[in-house]
Design an enzyme around this catalytic site. Sequence first.
Site: not given
Length: 253
Positions: A142, A158
């Site tokens: 990501s 995350y």
Amino acid sequence: MKVAIVTGASSGIGRSAAIEIAARGYGVILTYGRNAEGGRETAAVIEKAGGTAVALPLDVGDSAGFEAFRDTVAGVLRDTWRRDTFDCLVNNAGIAQTALIEDMSEEMFDRLMRVLLKGPYFLTQRLLPLMADGGAVVNTSSNSAGTTTGLEPGYSVYASMKGGLDVLTRYMAKEFSPRGIRVNAISPGATRTRLADDAFTRFPEVIPALAAKTALGRVGEPDDIGAMIATLVSDESRWVTAQNLEVSGGYNL
């Protein structure tokens, strides 16, 4: 025929990657978590286009099940493709949960860790004996992991786990290179998927702001990412390894 394994392919980026890889002539073993219907739909799309696909259940957050999954994969390879090995692995399955550091629970932390970092680590380890030399691995990371400005509060865990996956990608590339196995990561920006409980559908008002931060003027679509994954596993990228490619349309450029 070459064969790829794509985790988390019942929707979104995983589904697009599985379909794009199949369009390049690969057989595909795709996995799904809770969305069995979505997994079967992805396989049906591939088969309707003339490809071969097998959908299997897999909880990437439960490493205790990986050995049985490996045995199932070995059987599918023999029965469907008359092979003992596969060629490409796409570690795509994931979840997204957010909380400020002051509100983060150990339970949420551990769940994100198991799915986003421990899962790809040990799934790759278990499947490595079945992977053919000269193969390829792509890890879905990501762009939140590499961002140093414009950070969004709530993504500390995350993004930290995805950052760990970025480091793991380089070490995998180093350790697997004697077998000619390439390992790369892709880092999507804001992409219209079902992640975080289908957040884009539930909160469409965030889309214009994200598009305004993106140089190419829109949020990403799963096919934008799936096409890049398919390119990285293919021979077109035979001289690319240990790289993390941001696929974000120029987010925060």
